[in-house]
Scaffold this motif. Structure first.
Motif, PDB file in Angstrom:
ATOM      1  N   THR A   3       0.845  -1.197   0.000  1.00  0.00           N
ATOM      2  CA  THR A   3       0.000   0.000   0.000  1.00  0.00           C
ATOM      3  C   THR A   3       0.877   1.242   0.000  1.00  0.00           C
ATOM      4  OG1 THR A   3      -1.673  -1.176   1.297  1.00  0.00           O
ATOM      5  CG2 THR A   3      -1.879   1.214   1.164  1.00  0.00           C
ATOM      6  N   THR A   4       0.572   2.190  -0.883  1.00  0.00           N
ATOM      7  CA  THR A   4       1.327   3.444  -0.910  1.00  0.00           C
ATOM      8  C   THR A   4       0.939   4.326   0.277  1.00  0.00           C
ATOM      9  OG1 THR A   4      -0.277   4.714  -2.188  1.00  0.00           O
ATOM     10  CG2 THR A   4       1.264   3.332  -3.436  1.00  0.00           C
ATOM     11  N   SER A   5       1.696   5.403   0.456  1.00  0.00           N
ATOM     12  CA  SER A   5       1.412   6.316   1.574  1.00  0.00           C
ATOM     13  C   SER A   5       0.055   6.996   1.432  1.00  0.00           C
ATOM     14  CB  SER A   5       2.507   7.390   1.670  1.00  0.00           C
ATOM     15  OG  SER A   5       2.559   8.158   0.477  1.00  0.00           O
ATOM     16  N   LYS A   6      -0.493   7.044   0.210  1.00  0.00           N
ATOM     17  CA  LYS A   6      -1.802   7.661  -0.016  1.00  0.00           C
ATOM     18  C   LYS A   6      -2.923   6.626  -0.092  1.00  0.00           C
ATOM     19  CE  LYS A   6      -0.270  11.892  -2.319  1.00  0.00           C
ATOM     20  NZ  LYS A   6       1.169  11.706  -2.064  1.00  0.00           N
ATOM     21  N   GLY A   7      -2.621   5.349   0.212  1.00  0.00           N
ATOM     22  CA  GLY A   7      -3.660   4.337   0.319  1.00  0.00           C
ATOM     23  C   GLY A   7      -3.947   3.532  -0.924  1.00  0.00           C
ATOM     24  N   ILE A   8      -3.127   3.633  -1.967  1.00  0.00           N
ATOM     25  CA  ILE A   8      -3.343   2.839  -3.179  1.00  0.00           C
ATOM     26  C   ILE A   8      -2.684   1.469  -3.019  1.00  0.00           C
ATOM     27  CG2 ILE A   8      -2.912   2.691  -5.660  1.00  0.00           C
ATOM     28  CD1 ILE A   8      -2.955   5.728  -5.742  1.00  0.00           C
ATOM     29  N   MET A  23      -5.659  -6.009 -10.655  1.00  0.00           N
ATOM     30  CA  MET A  23      -6.021  -4.766 -11.314  1.00  0.00           C
ATOM     31  C   MET A  23      -7.302  -4.176 -10.709  1.00  0.00           C
ATOM     32  SD  MET A  23      -3.604  -4.154 -13.347  1.00  0.00           S
ATOM     33  CE  MET A  23      -4.322  -2.811 -14.284  1.00  0.00           C
ATOM     34  N   GLN A  24      -8.255  -5.029 -10.362  1.00  0.00           N
ATOM     35  CA  GLN A  24      -9.489  -4.556  -9.748  1.00  0.00           C
ATOM     36  C   GLN A  24      -9.206  -3.910  -8.385  1.00  0.00           C
ATOM     37  OE1 GLN A  24     -12.530  -7.521  -9.238  1.00  0.00           O
ATOM     38  NE2 GLN A  24     -13.914  -6.141  -8.170  1.00  0.00           N
ATOM     39  N   THR A  25      -8.374  -4.539  -7.588  1.00  0.00           N
ATOM     40  CA  THR A  25      -8.024  -3.985  -6.273  1.00  0.00           C
ATOM     41  C   THR A  25      -7.327  -2.641  -6.425  1.00  0.00           C
ATOM     42  OG1 THR A  25      -7.803  -6.200  -5.321  1.00  0.00           O
ATOM     43  CG2 THR A  25      -6.719  -4.385  -4.157  1.00  0.00           C
ATOM     44  N   ALA A  32     -11.129   5.566  -4.703  1.00  0.00           N
ATOM     45  CA  ALA A  32     -11.519   6.191  -3.432  1.00  0.00           C
ATOM     46  C   ALA A  32     -10.742   7.472  -3.159  1.00  0.00           C
ATOM     47  CB  ALA A  32     -11.310   5.205  -2.285  1.00  0.00           C
ATOM     48  N   LEU A  33      -9.664   7.712  -3.907  1.00  0.00           N
ATOM     49  CA  LEU A  33      -8.830   8.894  -3.693  1.00  0.00           C
ATOM     50  C   LEU A  33      -8.974   9.932  -4.798  1.00  0.00           C
ATOM     51  CD1 LEU A  33      -5.561   7.068  -2.563  1.00  0.00           C
ATOM     52  CD2 LEU A  33      -7.348   8.045  -1.118  1.00  0.00           C
ATOM     53  N   ILE A  34      -9.794   9.642  -5.801  1.00  0.00           N
ATOM     54  CA  ILE A  34      -9.976  10.560  -6.926  1.00  0.00           C
ATOM     55  C   ILE A  34     -11.256  11.364  -6.712  1.00  0.00           C
ATOM     56  CG2 ILE A  34     -10.371  10.736  -9.403  1.00  0.00           C
ATOM     57  CD1 ILE A  34      -8.790   8.110  -9.700  1.00  0.00           C
ATOM     58  N   ILE A  35     -11.170  12.682  -6.840  1.00  0.00           N
ATOM     59  CA  ILE A  35     -12.330  13.545  -6.636  1.00  0.00           C
ATOM     60  C   ILE A  35     -13.375  13.302  -7.726  1.00  0.00           C
ATOM     61  CG2 ILE A  35     -13.130  15.941  -6.633  1.00  0.00           C
ATOM     62  CD1 ILE A  35     -10.400  16.670  -5.437  1.00  0.00           C
TER      63      ILE A  35
END
Length: 252
Positions: A3-8, A23-25, A32-35
């Motif tokens: 997991t990256t620091s921004k939750g990806i 790829m789905q995950t 969830a992090l894209i406006i």
């Protein structure tokens, strides 16, 4: 999975999942992090902000209220009076994360300062506005009342608001303009102070009779003051512009 620091979420050397599942995950965690949407709540009175679901970033704008202008007394032959303008309220803005704001925040919206009663009476200060303890802004000052004179005189305007806390950007309110009398004719050089969200409130011109002031502009502007020419009744001041709090939430 890593997991990256921004939750990806991304596959690492411990992953044994099929490629399409990986790829789905990855897509779901990035989504969830894209406006995707914007929620804007404008508070013209005090209340409670409830954080929208899926909040990513919150932008808060806080404007305090403007001050009221003073009144002027009655005059006799050869006299005049002119009250100064009220100061404008302070403005501040800031960006916050959902964790910083918590699920709900108390919002306070300041009321415009009341005008002074008819006579040489001061206007009231504008009310402060706030977004919890994260941003606070102070209202503009109410101006003093005018005084009777038969000579040239100048009465200082009220100070604009300043001295609040929090936020990334802070702008003080503009000062109210002086009230001036020239040769017993009340020339209204005064004006209501300008706020970040409100322009200057003009005063009327030369008054040989009576001119009232104008209420402060939305949002947070100071009121302009009244003036009296010779042999006129006392006049009350005007009300400052109210504050506002605007909360814009960028959601997934």
């Amino acid at each position: 999975m890593g997991t990256t620091s921004k939750g990806i979420v991304f596959p690492d050397n411990t992953s044994n999942t099929r490629i399409w599942e990986l790829m789905q995950t990855l897509a779901e965690s990035a989504d969830a992090l894209i406006i995707g949407n914007i929620d804007r709540q404008t508070f013209t009175s005090s209340g409670t902000w409830i954080r929208p679901a899926g909040a990513i970033r919150i932008f808060v704008q806080v404007q305090a209220a403007g001050g009221g202008s003073g009144g002027v007394p009655a005059t006799t032959s050869g006299q005049a009076a002119c009250a100064p303008g009220g100061g404008a309220g302070e403005y501040a803005e800031g960006w916050f994360t959902p964790a910083t704001t918590s699920a709900s925040v108390a919002v306070t919206v300041g009321a415009g300062g009341a005008g002074g009663a008819a006579g040489s009476n001061s206007g009231s200060d504008g009310g402060g506005s706030s977004f919890g303890a994260l941003i606070t802004c102070l209202g503009g000052g109410g101006s003093g009342g005018g005084t009777v004179t038969s000579a040239n005189t100048s009465i200082g305007g009220a100070n604009g608001g300043g001295g609040g806390t929090g936020g990334d950007l802070r702008i003080s309110g503009g000062d109210g303009g002086n009230g001036q009398v020239i040769s017993a004719v009340p020339v209204k050089y005064n004006h209501g102070g300008n706020a970040y969200l409100a322009g200057i409130r003009r005063a009327s011109g030369v008054a040989t009779t009576t001119t009232t002031g104008f209420d402060g502009r939305l949002y947070g502007g100071g009121a302009s003051g009244p003036a009296n020419g010779a042999t006129q009744a006392a006049v009350a001041g005007s009300t400052g512009g109210p504050g506002v709090v605007i909360v814009t939430t960028y959601t997934a």
